[in-house]
Design an enzyme around this catalytic site. Structure first.
Site, PDB file in Angstrom:
ATOM      1  N   ARG A 225      60.201  92.962 -40.965  1.00 30.65           N
ATOM      2  CA  ARG A 225      59.798  92.135 -42.099  1.00 30.65           C
ATOM      3  C   ARG A 225      58.501  91.412 -41.755  1.00 30.65           C
ATOM      4  NH1 ARG A 225      62.653  94.929 -44.663  1.00 30.65           N
ATOM      5  NH2 ARG A 225      64.503  94.354 -45.865  1.00 30.65           N
ATOM      6  N   HIS A 273      54.980  99.540 -46.336  1.00 32.72           N
ATOM      7  CA  HIS A 273      56.450  99.389 -46.261  1.00 32.72           C
ATOM      8  C   HIS A 273      57.132 100.730 -46.564  1.00 32.72           C
ATOM      9  CE1 HIS A 273      59.939  96.321 -46.658  1.00 32.72           C
ATOM     10  NE2 HIS A 273      60.410  97.496 -46.290  1.00 32.72           N
TER      11      HIS A 273
HETATM   12  P1  NDP Z   1      71.318  95.965 -37.567  1.00 32.89           P
HETATM   13  O1  NDP Z   1      72.021  94.804 -38.165  1.00 32.89           O
HETATM   14  O2  NDP Z   1      72.089  97.216 -37.319  1.00 32.89           O
HETATM   15  O3  NDP Z   1      70.656  95.532 -36.172  1.00 32.89           O
HETATM   16  C1  NDP Z   1      70.079  94.286 -35.990  1.00 32.89           C
HETATM   17  C2  NDP Z   1      69.804  94.075 -34.503  1.00 32.89           C
HETATM   18  O4  NDP Z   1      69.066  92.860 -34.353  1.00 32.89           O
HETATM   19  C3  NDP Z   1      71.095  93.921 -33.670  1.00 32.89           C
HETATM   20  O5  NDP Z   1      70.948  94.570 -32.441  1.00 32.89           O
HETATM   21  C4  NDP Z   1      71.192  92.411 -33.468  1.00 32.89           C
HETATM   22  O6  NDP Z   1      71.849  92.010 -32.285  1.00 32.89           O
HETATM   23  C5  NDP Z   1      69.718  92.051 -33.363  1.00 32.89           C
HETATM   24  N1  NDP Z   1      69.522  90.616 -33.656  1.00 32.89           N
HETATM   25  C6  NDP Z   1      69.840  89.937 -34.769  1.00 32.89           C
HETATM   26  N2  NDP Z   1      69.528  88.637 -34.640  1.00 32.89           N
HETATM   27  C7  NDP Z   1      69.028  88.493 -33.402  1.00 32.89           C
HETATM   28  C8  NDP Z   1      68.546  87.386 -32.654  1.00 32.89           C
HETATM   29  N3  NDP Z   1      68.534  86.156 -33.164  1.00 32.89           N
HETATM   30  N4  NDP Z   1      68.113  87.612 -31.393  1.00 32.89           N
HETATM   31  C9  NDP Z   1      68.142  88.840 -30.854  1.00 32.89           C
HETATM   32  N5  NDP Z   1      68.589  89.951 -31.506  1.00 32.89           N
HETATM   33  C10 NDP Z   1      69.025  89.772 -32.760  1.00 32.89           C
HETATM   34  O7  NDP Z   1      70.074  96.274 -38.514  1.00 32.89           O
HETATM   35  P2  NDP Z   1      69.303  97.656 -38.758  1.00 32.89           P
HETATM   36  O8  NDP Z   1      68.976  98.242 -37.434  1.00 32.89           O
HETATM   37  O9  NDP Z   1      70.017  98.486 -39.740  1.00 32.89           O
HETATM   38  O10 NDP Z   1      67.974  97.124 -39.492  1.00 32.89           O
HETATM   39  C11 NDP Z   1      67.124  96.178 -38.868  1.00 32.89           C
HETATM   40  C12 NDP Z   1      66.074  95.680 -39.840  1.00 32.89           C
HETATM   41  O11 NDP Z   1      65.108  96.686 -40.105  1.00 32.89           O
HETATM   42  C13 NDP Z   1      66.583  95.308 -41.242  1.00 32.89           C
HETATM   43  O12 NDP Z   1      67.183  94.036 -41.250  1.00 32.89           O
HETATM   44  C14 NDP Z   1      65.312  95.350 -42.071  1.00 32.89           C
HETATM   45  O13 NDP Z   1      64.688  94.084 -42.083  1.00 32.89           O
HETATM   46  C15 NDP Z   1      64.433  96.352 -41.310  1.00 32.89           C
HETATM   47  N6  NDP Z   1      64.205  97.577 -42.092  1.00 32.89           N
HETATM   48  C16 NDP Z   1      62.927  97.923 -42.425  1.00 32.89           C
HETATM   49  C17 NDP Z   1      62.674  99.069 -43.130  1.00 32.89           C
HETATM   50  C18 NDP Z   1      61.285  99.490 -43.454  1.00 32.89           C
HETATM   51  O14 NDP Z   1      61.085 100.432 -44.225  1.00 32.89           O
HETATM   52  N7  NDP Z   1      60.273  98.858 -42.910  1.00 32.89           N
HETATM   53  C19 NDP Z   1      63.760  99.961 -43.552  1.00 32.89           C
HETATM   54  C20 NDP Z   1      65.068  99.518 -43.130  1.00 32.89           C
HETATM   55  C21 NDP Z   1      65.262  98.361 -42.437  1.00 32.89           C
HETATM   56  P3  NDP Z   1      73.407  92.330 -32.031  1.00 32.89           P
HETATM   57  O15 NDP Z   1      73.432  93.839 -31.719  1.00 32.89           O
HETATM   58  O16 NDP Z   1      73.767  91.510 -30.871  1.00 32.89           O
HETATM   59  O17 NDP Z   1      74.124  92.011 -33.302  1.00 32.89           O
HETATM   60  C1  OXD Z   2      65.340  97.938 -46.038  1.00 34.67           C
HETATM   61  C2  OXD Z   2      63.920  98.183 -46.306  1.00 34.67           C
HETATM   62  O1  OXD Z   2      65.678  96.832 -45.605  1.00 34.67           O
HETATM   63  O2  OXD Z   2      63.601  99.211 -46.937  1.00 34.67           O
HETATM   64  O3  OXD Z   2      66.139  98.863 -46.232  1.00 34.67           O
HETATM   65  O4  OXD Z   2      63.063  97.410 -45.893  1.00 34.67           O
END
Ligand code: NDP
Ligand code: OXD
Length: 313
Positions: A225, A273
């Protein structure tokens, strides 16, 4: 069963057709103000009015992985939020991040510029061992990206909130966890990939203090993000030479406003994006499967993709 669809910026018709085909037993309609109450909702950045008018929903199904826009709304207490769990996004994210890392590591951007200038030139090969990639967020997307980078033999570090066992997809990843281990993770990494959810804890996490802890010649890939990154701090570190460049797919304001200094910065590669798109057919199939499982009495807590609203992801 009634399903209502309310996705800002998304053409509704193909989704409505897809959901009706996948759930013929349900009545699937496009939400409009004053619509009758539904059992489930399929949403992307809905207005507050939608939430306020549908207090009896059993679950909100978000057609993206990130739920930051949804969680900015006032949700009724106990409302279940279910995000997309991969649904074809992790392979796209792995493609995107690998191309960005490899383009930078192999200096293909410079080779392209040389060729455009009519110059046939070689550069000294760089050492893969000098380009450890640190992945912030080892969830659905981050762990798939880690695996893909390891196939190209990059050293991979990972950072998450909770500690990860060295097993499965993360067996060869050097894992760090929690705020206390963030400095060691950053110091061990030259390329930084951000795949964190946007939460109160992670907003502005890519800032001068953190990015300056990357190894000299650091490179940033932000695919999560825009609000994770402090734009001015990135620009300062690019201009000072501490960072060699960045690939940015996400921005604080999207579309990126005309005149923003990122647009024409020579050390930046930008995309709109698009690193991992929501795939409609995969997403409809996943949401339909989950709605059916709920209807059959499966507890929602066991479902992959259920958001912990207290953590924000
Ligand atoms: P997940 O919820 O599967 O993974 C999130 C990860 O972040 C976990 O490993 C979690 O830790 C870690 N995390 C969360 N908070 C913290 C923190 N405070 N400190 C350290 N680590 C932290 O999410 P996804 O992998 O499915 O997606 C991640 C992000 O990617 C989405 O939220 C979205 O914003 C972005 N995204 C962007 C897209 C794009 O097109 N640019 C498309 C899709 C997603 P833990 O394992 O310990 O819970
Ligand atoms: C998502 C994205 O969060 O597209 O899936 O950014």
């Amino acid at each position: 069963m009634r399903i209502t669809f309310c996705c800002t910026g998304t053409a509704p018709e193909p989704w409505l057709l897809g959901l009706r085909a996948a759930l013929p037993e349900a009545e699937v309609t496009l939400w409009a103000p004053g619509a009758p109450p539904a059992d489930h909702a399929v949403v992307w950045a809905p207005p507050q009015q939608f939430i306020d008018e549908q207090p009896g929903l059993k679950a909100l199904f978000n057609i993206g992985a990130g739920v930051d826009a949804l969680l900015r709304l006032r949700l009724p207490p106990g409302m279940h939020v279910v995000r997309l769990d991969d649904a074809g996004m992790s392979v796209q994210m792995a493609e995107y991040v690998c191309q960005a890392v490899i383009r930078h590591f192999r200096e293909f951007d410079l080779a392209e510029a040389d060729m455009v200038a009519g110059k046939w030139a070689f550069r000294k090969p760089r050492l893969r061992a000098d380009f450890a990639v640190g992945i912030m967020g080892l969830g659905v997307l981050g762990s798939r990206v880690a695996q893909a980078l390891q196939a190209f033999e990059f050293p991979v570090n990972g950072w998450s909130r909770s500690a990860k066992p060295a097993a499965g997809a993360l067996a060869q990843v050097r894992c760090f966890a929690g705020d206390a281990q963030l400095p060691d993770f950053l110091a061990a990494s030259r390329v930084l990939v951000n795949l964190l959810p946007l939460t109160v804890q992670t907003e502005n996490i890519l800032n001068h203090a953190t990015l300056s802890q990357l190894q000299p010649g650091g490179y940033v890939i932000n695919v999560a993000r825009g609000a994770h990154l402090v734009d001015a701090d990135l620009l300062a570190l690019l201009d000072s030479g501490h960072l060699a460049g960045a690939t940015l797919d996400v921005f604080r304001t999207e579309p990126l406003p005309a005149g923003h200094p990122f647009w024409h910065h020579p050390k930046l590669t930008l995309t709109p994006h698009t690193s991992a798109r929501t795939l409609r057919d995969d997403s409809v199939a996943q949401i339909a499967r989950k709605i059916r499982a709920l209807a059959a009495g499966q507890p929602i807590g066991n479902m992959p993709g259920v958001v912990d609203t207290s953590l924000g992801y």
